[in-house]
Design a protein around this motif. Sequence first.
Motif, PDB file in Angstrom:
ATOM      1  N   LEU B  21      21.467  25.629  27.155  1.00 24.45           N
ATOM      2  CA  LEU B  21      22.865  25.584  26.712  1.00 24.45           C
ATOM      3  C   LEU B  21      23.024  24.644  25.516  1.00 24.45           C
ATOM      4  O   LEU B  21      23.781  24.940  24.579  1.00 24.45           O
ATOM      5  CB  LEU B  21      23.790  25.143  27.853  1.00 24.45           C
ATOM      6  N   ASP B  22      22.301  23.534  25.528  1.00 24.24           N
ATOM      7  CA  ASP B  22      22.373  22.592  24.403  1.00 24.24           C
ATOM      8  C   ASP B  22      21.812  23.212  23.126  1.00 24.24           C
ATOM      9  O   ASP B  22      22.384  23.054  22.039  1.00 24.24           O
ATOM     10  CB  ASP B  22      21.603  21.302  24.736  1.00 24.24           C
ATOM     11  N   ILE B  23      20.677  23.910  23.277  1.00 20.66           N
ATOM     12  CA  ILE B  23      20.079  24.556  22.100  1.00 20.66           C
ATOM     13  C   ILE B  23      21.031  25.644  21.578  1.00 20.66           C
ATOM     14  O   ILE B  23      21.216  25.799  20.364  1.00 20.66           O
ATOM     15  CB  ILE B  23      18.696  25.148  22.446  1.00 20.66           C
ATOM     16  N   ALA B  24      21.671  26.369  22.501  1.00 18.79           N
ATOM     17  CA  ALA B  24      22.629  27.413  22.106  1.00 18.79           C
ATOM     18  C   ALA B  24      23.772  26.814  21.293  1.00 18.79           C
ATOM     19  O   ALA B  24      24.236  27.416  20.314  1.00 18.79           O
ATOM     20  CB  ALA B  24      23.160  28.133  23.342  1.00 18.79           C
ATOM     21  N   ALA B  25      24.213  25.634  21.674  1.00 24.84           N
ATOM     22  CA  ALA B  25      25.297  24.965  20.938  1.00 24.84           C
ATOM     23  C   ALA B  25      24.869  24.716  19.492  1.00 24.84           C
ATOM     24  O   ALA B  25      25.676  24.832  18.561  1.00 24.84           O
ATOM     25  CB  ALA B  25      25.680  23.665  21.632  1.00 24.84           C
ATOM     26  N   GLY B  26      23.594  24.395  19.290  1.00 25.55           N
ATOM     27  CA  GLY B  26      23.054  24.212  17.946  1.00 25.55           C
ATOM     28  C   GLY B  26      23.129  25.503  17.139  1.00 25.55           C
ATOM     29  O   GLY B  26      23.481  25.498  15.952  1.00 25.55           O
ATOM     30  N   PHE B  27      22.842  26.625  17.781  1.00 31.41           N
ATOM     31  CA  PHE B  27      22.914  27.913  17.084  1.00 31.41           C
ATOM     32  C   PHE B  27      24.358  28.311  16.809  1.00 31.41           C
ATOM     33  O   PHE B  27      24.630  29.023  15.843  1.00 31.41           O
ATOM     34  CB  PHE B  27      22.193  29.004  17.875  1.00 31.41           C
ATOM     35  N   GLU B  28      25.272  27.861  17.648  1.00 29.34           N
ATOM     36  CA  GLU B  28      26.674  28.172  17.371  1.00 29.34           C
ATOM     37  C   GLU B  28      27.110  27.490  16.064  1.00 29.34           C
ATOM     38  O   GLU B  28      27.821  28.079  15.253  1.00 29.34           O
ATOM     39  CB  GLU B  28      27.576  27.722  18.534  1.00 29.34           C
ATOM     40  N   LYS B  29      26.632  26.251  15.850  1.00 25.91           N
ATOM     41  CA  LYS B  29      26.962  25.526  14.620  1.00 25.91           C
ATOM     42  C   LYS B  29      26.274  26.142  13.414  1.00 25.91           C
ATOM     43  O   LYS B  29      26.802  26.163  12.313  1.00 25.91           O
ATOM     44  CB  LYS B  29      26.519  24.060  14.759  1.00 25.91           C
ATOM     45  N   ASN B  30      25.065  26.620  13.642  1.00 28.30           N
ATOM     46  CA  ASN B  30      24.237  27.072  12.540  1.00 28.30           C
ATOM     47  C   ASN B  30      23.472  28.332  12.970  1.00 28.30           C
ATOM     48  O   ASN B  30      22.298  28.272  13.311  1.00 28.30           O
ATOM     49  CB  ASN B  30      23.271  25.918  12.183  1.00 28.30           C
ATOM     50  N   PRO B  31      24.165  29.488  12.962  1.00 32.11           N
ATOM     51  CA  PRO B  31      23.591  30.678  13.605  1.00 32.11           C
ATOM     52  C   PRO B  31      22.419  31.324  12.864  1.00 32.11           C
ATOM     53  O   PRO B  31      21.581  31.940  13.479  1.00 32.11           O
ATOM     54  CB  PRO B  31      24.763  31.660  13.683  1.00 32.11           C
ATOM     55  N   ILE B  32      22.383  31.182  11.546  1.00 28.08           N
ATOM     56  CA  ILE B  32      21.317  31.869  10.807  1.00 28.08           C
ATOM     57  C   ILE B  32      20.179  30.886  10.548  1.00 28.08           C
ATOM     58  O   ILE B  32      20.271  30.001   9.701  1.00 28.08           O
ATOM     59  CB  ILE B  32      21.831  32.421   9.459  1.00 28.08           C
ATOM     60  N   GLN B  33      19.119  31.012  11.319  1.00 28.22           N
ATOM     61  CA  GLN B  33      17.945  30.169  11.110  1.00 28.22           C
ATOM     62  C   GLN B  33      16.739  31.078  11.214  1.00 28.22           C
ATOM     63  O   GLN B  33      16.446  31.592  12.277  1.00 28.22           O
ATOM     64  CB  GLN B  33      17.853  29.082  12.194  1.00 28.22           C
ATOM     65  N   LYS B  34      16.040  31.255  10.091  1.00 24.48           N
ATOM     66  CA  LYS B  34      14.932  32.229  10.084  1.00 24.48           C
ATOM     67  C   LYS B  34      13.653  31.578  10.633  1.00 24.48           C
ATOM     68  O   LYS B  34      12.684  31.385   9.893  1.00 24.48           O
ATOM     69  CB  LYS B  34      14.716  32.763   8.670  1.00 24.48           C
TER      70      LYS B  34
END
Lengths: 156, 302
Positions: B21-34
Amino acid sequence: MENKELRKELKVSAIENGTVIDHIPAQSLFQVIKILNLDKSNDQILFGTNLDSQKFGKKGIIKVSNKYFKSDEINKIALVAPTATLIVIKDYKVSEKKQVEIPVEVQKIVKCFNPNCITNSEAIPTKFEVLKNEDVLKLRCHYCEKTTSKENMVFL
Amino acid sequence: MKNRSLISINDFTKEEQIRILDIAAGFEKNPIQKILESNVVATLFFEPSTRTRLSFESAASRLGAKVIGFSSSASSSVSKGESLKDTILTVSNYSDVIVMRHPKDGSARYASEVSPVPVINAGDGANQHPTQTLLDMYSIKKTQGTLDNLHIAFVGDLKYGRTVHSLTMALTQFNTTFHLVSPEELKLPSYVKRHIKEKQLNYYQYTDLLEVIPNVDIIYMTRIQRERFSDPMEYEKVKNIYNLENSMLEGSKENMRILHPLPRINEISTDVDNNPKAYYFQQALNGVYVRQALLATILGAI
């Protein structure tokens, strides 16, 4: 007392060497024979059922000459015959006597009761965790996670 | 969690679930990471599920991974009679992780045992759907700021709804109080209730939805699933039993949010959609972040 025991034992003749499985619930005798694959065995086998038992009213008994079971092999029968006693006979004498124990895991002998379980549609060996809750025995399928109760157990 | 399969929510410990869930929160802030550009994700959908498949494929694309797969058995070798084992062994040669949905209970566990690459269960029959549970947990945490000590209402088909069973099991780790609203014939199964009791938590059962609305932090609505009823008369009796309308939300708590795993039929009126307490479409979006977190973690990129 001694004499009475002796008379009862004689209903199924004594064996010289091998294993006696005693105190099998009368109605489970043939299931036990099947689970242990004794129906396909070449060993000498004597069995009786609906014999009088002081402890259980009626019981079944199986005697297999020259055969000794490994404990995980014999513990499979605990699912249908939890009261069974295993007696190892050497030279007509009892050399070892023990109760069967309910195993923690059961593999390959029972079918999963859930018709939608993957083990009922592909060739997969079944595998269950044994749940024992207040004397009620249930099997929890390792795959579909559904439980199969004792009344619904179908042996493969 | 690198190279681990996720078949049942219990395959991950509470700490591991929170980590996702914590890592998901990071992707919510910054969704495009290749970060998965050299990876191939296989999505094997032996039965159709538009939402879950697109959500996984969207998650994989945002991480730069290539996606291969099929969206129904008809377009795979299954229609030629291939066994699940053979399909999995073949596809594992072409991919680094397998996401699968299959109509048979237990199929995903079996696939994870034969597959040399990790398997993510996207729903196996009526059994498990762990990524739904994680996205539900994420949505609850995000809207309430915490997962601890909440009052959560489950409404509708509590008997057959696997999302309800899995989420209930997961929430027993967080001191939840459960409010269970269902018709008599669709109550939560006793094994799930036993699990709540074993954790020394409380649950209350209702048939009237109005009773719980003022007292809870989350209302988790579910669809009464026609396909679960063998008797169509039984379905007719209960199909319209719960219908959440906007006017019913007066008096609900300020922080209360409405969740629904979707698809919705008529259990939530469309007039609720514009209420700020309606959260089900954002909930679906959260599924993408959670699946990004899972793919990145399992493929060892994080």
